[in-house]
Scaffold this active site. Structure first.
Site, PDB file in Angstrom:
ATOM      1  N   ARG A 150      -8.461  -6.616  13.946  1.00  0.00           N
ATOM      2  CA  ARG A 150      -7.993  -5.587  14.862  1.00  0.00           C
ATOM      3  C   ARG A 150      -8.967  -4.442  15.050  1.00  0.00           C
ATOM      4  NH1 ARG A 150      -4.228  -7.160  18.180  1.00  0.00           N
ATOM      5  NH2 ARG A 150      -3.039  -5.016  18.188  1.00  0.00           N
ATOM      6  N   ARG A 159       9.801   6.244  -2.371  1.00  0.00           N
ATOM      7  CA  ARG A 159      10.114   7.313  -3.540  1.00  0.00           C
ATOM      8  C   ARG A 159      11.416   7.962  -3.243  1.00  0.00           C
ATOM      9  NH1 ARG A 159       5.100  10.178  -2.392  1.00  0.00           N
ATOM     10  NH2 ARG A 159       3.449   8.886  -3.213  1.00  0.00           N
ATOM     11  N   ASP A 180     -10.008   0.008   0.670  1.00  0.00           N
ATOM     12  CA  ASP A 180     -10.259   1.200   1.024  1.00  0.00           C
ATOM     13  C   ASP A 180     -11.563   1.745   0.562  1.00  0.00           C
ATOM     14  OD1 ASP A 180      -7.664   1.518   2.072  1.00  0.00           O
ATOM     15  OD2 ASP A 180      -6.697   2.023   0.002  1.00  0.00           O
ATOM     16  N   TYR A 226      -8.887  -6.041   3.422  1.00  0.00           N
ATOM     17  CA  TYR A 226      -8.517  -4.698   3.708  1.00  0.00           C
ATOM     18  C   TYR A 226      -8.688  -3.945   2.529  1.00  0.00           C
ATOM     19  CZ  TYR A 226      -4.730  -1.743   5.800  1.00  0.00           C
ATOM     20  OH  TYR A 226      -3.951  -0.606   6.120  1.00  0.00           O
ATOM     21  N   GLU A 254      -4.321   6.998  18.877  1.00  0.00           N
ATOM     22  CA  GLU A 254      -5.259   5.932  18.287  1.00  0.00           C
ATOM     23  C   GLU A 254      -4.383   4.761  18.748  1.00  0.00           C
ATOM     24  OE1 GLU A 254      -6.889   5.755  14.155  1.00  0.00           O
ATOM     25  OE2 GLU A 254      -5.267   4.277  13.834  1.00  0.00           O
ATOM     26  N   ARG A 268      -0.753   6.009  16.204  1.00  0.00           N
ATOM     27  CA  ARG A 268      -0.661   7.394  15.898  1.00  0.00           C
ATOM     28  C   ARG A 268      -1.631   8.551  16.674  1.00  0.00           C
ATOM     29  NH1 ARG A 268      -3.773   5.913   9.997  1.00  0.00           N
ATOM     30  NH2 ARG A 268      -5.249   5.081  10.919  1.00  0.00           N
ATOM     31  N   ARG A 323       0.767  -1.074   0.053  1.00  0.00           N
ATOM     32  CA  ARG A 323       0.024   0.084  -0.047  1.00  0.00           C
ATOM     33  C   ARG A 323       0.870   1.312   0.127  1.00  0.00           C
ATOM     34  NH1 ARG A 323      -4.982  -0.460   2.320  1.00  0.00           N
ATOM     35  NH2 ARG A 323      -5.027   1.679   3.539  1.00  0.00           N
TER      36      ARG A 323
HETATM   37  N1  UDP Z   1       2.977   1.201   8.501  1.00  0.00           N
HETATM   38  C1  UDP Z   1       4.121   1.060   9.354  1.00  0.00           C
HETATM   39  N2  UDP Z   1       4.507   2.398   9.699  1.00  0.00           N
HETATM   40  C2  UDP Z   1       3.831   3.300   9.425  1.00  0.00           C
HETATM   41  C3  UDP Z   1       2.790   3.397   8.431  1.00  0.00           C
HETATM   42  C4  UDP Z   1       2.388   2.265   8.079  1.00  0.00           C
HETATM   43  O1  UDP Z   1       4.719   0.196   9.645  1.00  0.00           O
HETATM   44  O2  UDP Z   1       4.397   4.636   9.972  1.00  0.00           O
HETATM   45  C5  UDP Z   1       2.576  -0.341   7.682  1.00  0.00           C
HETATM   46  C6  UDP Z   1       1.662  -0.958   8.941  1.00  0.00           C
HETATM   47  O3  UDP Z   1       1.841  -2.322   8.788  1.00  0.00           O
HETATM   48  C7  UDP Z   1       0.387  -0.425   8.318  1.00  0.00           C
HETATM   49  C8  UDP Z   1       0.531  -0.578   6.787  1.00  0.00           C
HETATM   50  O4  UDP Z   1       2.020  -0.065   6.815  1.00  0.00           O
HETATM   51  O5  UDP Z   1      -0.504  -1.353   8.934  1.00  0.00           O
HETATM   52  C9  UDP Z   1      -0.562   0.159   6.079  1.00  0.00           C
HETATM   53  O6  UDP Z   1      -0.223   1.498   6.550  1.00  0.00           O
HETATM   54  P1  UDP Z   1      -1.420   2.402   6.004  1.00  0.00           P
HETATM   55  O7  UDP Z   1      -1.088   3.791   6.508  1.00  0.00           O
HETATM   56  O8  UDP Z   1      -1.771   2.216   4.646  1.00  0.00           O
HETATM   57  O9  UDP Z   1      -2.416   2.087   6.986  1.00  0.00           O
HETATM   58  P2  UDP Z   1      -4.052   2.742   7.350  1.00  0.00           P
HETATM   59  O10 UDP Z   1      -4.170   3.962   6.966  1.00  0.00           O
HETATM   60  O11 UDP Z   1      -5.210   1.834   6.620  1.00  0.00           O
HETATM   61  O12 UDP Z   1      -4.223   2.180   8.902  1.00  0.00           O
END
Ligand code: UDP
Length: 382
Positions: free
Chosen positions: A248, A176, A349, A347, A299, A278, A172
């Site tokens: 989860r 870059r 979006d 999973y 969160e 976060r 996902r």
């Molecule tokens: N992830 C991580 N660190 C970060 C952001 C994402 O390890 O700072 C990993 C983590 O396993 C997460 C996955 O990447 O579940 C997908 O992140 P995304 O931001 O797409 O998750 P969402 O916004 O759906 O919670």
């Protein structure tokens, strides 16, 4: 007129309801919650007046023009670029990993090609087809960046070792070798000016749609309807008869502060010894609004217990084995289609469930008109 029941008033259920209503069916939508919107629900926080993403941040993004055009019918969308930060013991960095993150992390001033070669040298060249999330990270960014940004966050978010998780979870996120720190690659990225709940109310606002909230689905309700579309969790539909699929759930600690708390909408905390994943400061999702006080939500993620709302399908090997049994049980049912993130245990979006709902409405109507076999899932769960 033929009546159809839709269980769930999130994006899946609402978009499907609208499409089927516009095709001439009478639609009854129920939801266990007392508001529409599902996990995208937004509401004004009474203490601050800030529009809160009640179930965590939802930033709409898609490269699907059909989905984007569709949503324009139901509300005003304001362009929004998600620029996530990660707060680590070594400082604050930009995500997704980009040239700035790499240069800052390694204290270098590399140009794109130099950084690409540098990261390639750190990566594990022995991994050909990554079998899990950890291998995916080691193959593309190497151990240092993986441990700084992904390992701890993933363990907190998913409650298991990253070697148990599917590699796609990390696919996902882009890596870059230039300075673009936009979290998504999608062509269209925006937030609804008046919140997601308003958009979903507008989608459901149709003479052939009746919405009944605070109503749980039970088998007796299904009689009288030609077909049922079910956006609730697949294992819950079967009363968890074969066991619980792993999900989860999330919970939030709310705080109100004066002014600006963290200067941006989302800061991730990848360190394992910080208990939250976060911190979300909701006023930054609406930079066009002014507020005296600010709403902040920390969160946390945990395993889903009996009374918790499921959010993220884990899809570990053990879950997929159980899922196969539920899919087999579903194949014996008639007159029902499972839809959305929970109904298909995927999973997904927002833009994906909207695209799925539009496609399903089309396919379902065509099959119904031909008295053909009706689709059992909006997307294959397996
Ligand atoms: N992830 C991580 N660190 C970060 C952001 C994402 O390890 O700072 C990993 C983590 O396993 C997460 C996955 O990447 O579940 C997908 O992140 P995304 O931001 O797409 O998750 P969402 O916004 O759906 O919670």
């Amino acid at each position: 007129m033929t009546a159809l029941l839709i269980v769930g008033a999130g994006f899946s259920g609402a978009v499907l309801a609208r499409a089927l209503a516009e095709s001439g069916f009478d639609i009854h939508v129920i939801d266990a919650a007392d508001v529409v919107g599902g996990h995208c629900h937004t509401a004004r926080d009474t203490a601050t007046g800030v529009m809160e993403h009640v179930y965590g941040p939802h930033i709409f993004h898609t490269s699907n023009d059909t989905v984007w055009r569709y949503l324009q019918r139901f509300g005003e969308w304001v362009p929004f670029i998600n620029r996530v930060k990660a707060c680590t013991v070594r400082g604050v960095f930009g995500l997704p990993i980009n040239l700035h993150t790499i240069n800052q992390f390694f204290n270098r001033s590399m140009r794109p090609d130099e950084a690409r070669d540098f990261v390639a040298a750190l990566s594990d060249a022995n991994i050909d087809q990554p079998a899990n999330l950890e291998e995916q990270a080691l193959k593309f960014i190497g151990r240092d960046l993986y441990e700084a940004f992904f390992r701890g966050y993933t363990i907190k978010q998913w409650g298991c070792d990253p070697t148990e998780l599917p590699a796609d979870i990390l696919k996902r996120l882009p890596v870059r070798f230039h300075y673009d720190d936009n979290y998504y690659d999608s062509i269209h990225q925006a937030l609804p000016k008046h919140g997601y709940t308003r958009v979903i109310e507008n989608i459901l606002d149709h003479t052939r749609i009746r919405v009944q909230l605070a109503t749980r689905c039970d088998a007796s309700m299904q009689s009288g309807f030609a077909h049922v579309f079910h956006a609730g969790a697949l294992d819950a539909y079967f009363g968890f008869g074969d066991g619980r699929l792993g999900y989860r759930t999330m919970h939030w600690q709310r705080e109100v502060h004066d002014g600006d708390y963290q200067g941006t909408a989302i800061i991730n905390y990848p360190e394992l010894d910080v208990p939250w994943t976060r911190i979300i400061e909701h006023q930054h999702f609406a930079p066009w609004e002014q507020h005296q006080r600010t709403l902040v939500t920390r969160e946390f993620s945990r395993e889903t217990a009996a009374n918790d709302l499921p959010f993220y399908p884990k899809r570990l090997a053990v879950d997929l084995a159980l899922l196969a049994r539920y899919v087999e049980s579903a194949q014996n049912l008639r007159g029902i289609t499972f839809i959305g993130r929970l109904g298909t245990y995927r999973y997904l979006d927002m833009h994906q469930v909207i695209a799925d709902a539009l496609a399903l409405a089309h396919d379902w109507c065509a099959a119904y008109a031909r008295s053909d076999t009706l689709p059992l899932f909006s997307r294959s769960p397996l």
